[in-house]
Motif scaffolding. Sequence first.
Motif, short mmCIF file in Angstrom:
data_model
loop_
_atom_site.label_atom_id
_atom_site.label_comp_id
_atom_site.label_asym_id
_atom_site.label_seq_id
_atom_site.Cartn_x
_atom_site.Cartn_y
_atom_site.Cartn_z
N ALA A 1 42.58 60.10 -40.52
CA ALA A 1 42.06 60.87 -41.65
C ALA A 1 40.65 61.41 -41.39
CB ALA A 1 42.07 60.01 -42.90
N CYS A 2 39.76 60.57 -40.86
CA CYS A 2 38.36 61.01 -40.73
C CYS A 2 37.82 61.00 -39.30
CB CYS A 2 37.46 60.14 -41.61
SG CYS A 2 37.27 58.44 -41.00
N GLY A 3 38.55 60.41 -38.37
CA GLY A 3 38.12 60.39 -36.98
C GLY A 3 37.17 59.27 -36.61
N GLN A 4 36.78 58.44 -37.59
CA GLN A 4 35.88 57.30 -37.30
C GLN A 4 36.61 56.26 -36.46
OE1 GLN A 4 32.70 56.54 -38.18
NE2 GLN A 4 32.26 58.34 -39.42
N ARG A 5 35.85 55.60 -35.60
CA ARG A 5 36.41 54.53 -34.77
C ARG A 5 36.59 53.28 -35.64
NH1 ARG A 5 36.76 53.05 -29.29
NH2 ARG A 5 36.30 50.86 -28.91
N ARG A 6 37.81 52.74 -35.62
CA ARG A 6 38.09 51.54 -36.41
C ARG A 6 37.45 50.32 -35.75
NH1 ARG A 6 43.53 54.03 -36.69
NH2 ARG A 6 43.83 54.69 -38.84
N HIS A 7 37.00 49.38 -36.58
CA HIS A 7 36.37 48.16 -36.09
C HIS A 7 37.40 47.05 -35.94
CE1 HIS A 7 32.38 49.83 -36.57
NE2 HIS A 7 32.76 50.29 -37.75
N SER A 8 37.18 46.21 -34.94
CA SER A 8 38.08 45.08 -34.69
C SER A 8 37.71 43.90 -35.57
CB SER A 8 37.99 44.62 -33.24
OG SER A 8 38.59 45.56 -32.40
N LYS A 9 38.71 43.26 -36.10
CA LYS A 9 38.50 42.01 -36.82
C LYS A 9 38.69 40.86 -35.85
CE LYS A 9 39.88 39.37 -40.84
NZ LYS A 9 38.56 39.08 -41.35
N GLU A 10 39.69 40.97 -34.99
CA GLU A 10 39.94 39.95 -33.98
C GLU A 10 40.78 40.53 -32.86
OE1 GLU A 10 43.42 37.09 -34.88
OE2 GLU A 10 42.65 37.61 -36.86
N VAL A 11 40.67 39.92 -31.69
CA VAL A 11 41.52 40.30 -30.56
C VAL A 11 42.77 39.44 -30.61
CG1 VAL A 11 39.61 41.05 -29.11
CG2 VAL A 11 40.38 38.70 -28.99
N GLY A 12 43.74 39.84 -29.89
CA GLY A 12 44.96 39.04 -29.84
C GLY A 12 45.92 39.62 -28.82
N LEU B 1 46.48 51.73 -27.64
CA LEU B 1 45.47 51.31 -28.60
C LEU B 1 44.28 52.26 -28.61
CD1 LEU B 1 45.53 47.47 -28.02
CD2 LEU B 1 46.36 48.70 -30.04
N GLU B 2 43.89 52.72 -27.44
CA GLU B 2 42.76 53.65 -27.36
C GLU B 2 43.06 54.96 -28.09
OE1 GLU B 2 38.99 54.26 -26.92
OE2 GLU B 2 39.91 52.41 -26.25
N ARG B 3 44.30 55.43 -27.97
CA ARG B 3 44.70 56.66 -28.68
C ARG B 3 44.68 56.46 -30.18
NH1 ARG B 3 48.80 57.11 -24.68
NH2 ARG B 3 50.28 56.19 -26.12
N LYS B 4 44.98 55.26 -30.65
CA LYS B 4 45.08 54.99 -32.09
C LYS B 4 43.78 54.47 -32.69
CE LYS B 4 49.98 53.95 -31.85
NZ LYS B 4 50.99 52.92 -31.87
N ARG B 5 42.74 54.28 -31.87
CA ARG B 5 41.50 53.65 -32.35
C ARG B 5 40.79 54.48 -33.41
NH1 ARG B 5 38.85 48.85 -30.46
NH2 ARG B 5 37.47 48.43 -32.19
N ALA B 6 40.83 55.80 -33.30
CA ALA B 6 40.17 56.67 -34.28
C ALA B 6 41.06 56.84 -35.50
CB ALA B 6 39.85 58.02 -33.66
N CYS B 7 40.46 56.78 -36.68
CA CYS B 7 41.19 56.98 -37.94
C CYS B 7 41.77 58.40 -37.96
CB CYS B 7 40.24 56.77 -39.12
SG CYS B 7 40.96 57.18 -40.73
#
Length: 127
Positions: free
Chosen positions: A68-79, A60-66
């Motif tokens: 396309a642009c490198g921005q960190r994605r925001h979480s909507k919910e944990v699960g 998940l940490e490897r995939k957290r950055a977009c």
Amino acid sequence: MKFRVEVVCLHEGGEQRCNVLEMERTELALETLGLSVAEGKAMLHGVQDFVATQQGIEDLERKRACAACGQRRHSKEVGTYTVKTVFGPVEVPNPRWNRCACQSEGPRTFRPAAAWLQGDLGVPRLL
């Protein structure tokens, strides 16, 4: 005497430790020599659970950055999601993330672990 079984995950950011099993032996007898079946099962389950969780967190940490642009994605919910492994079920992290602001198409939220949880590793399947 006391025994503690510990698992250590070594990664770029340092290390994570997890105590898997603690046991105490006071006197030697045939019944107390080595591990009991219950202790062996608890040890295996603890190791499997820790390893699977750490693998999920790192992925998940490897995939957290977009991409396309490198921005960190925001979480909507944990699960979490229960995965049946050969050594029993384990809970792995399975959050829901918002689509990056640079993307205008596709679903607004997604679960990044869905690809590997469904077995889709980018390899064409033979039908």
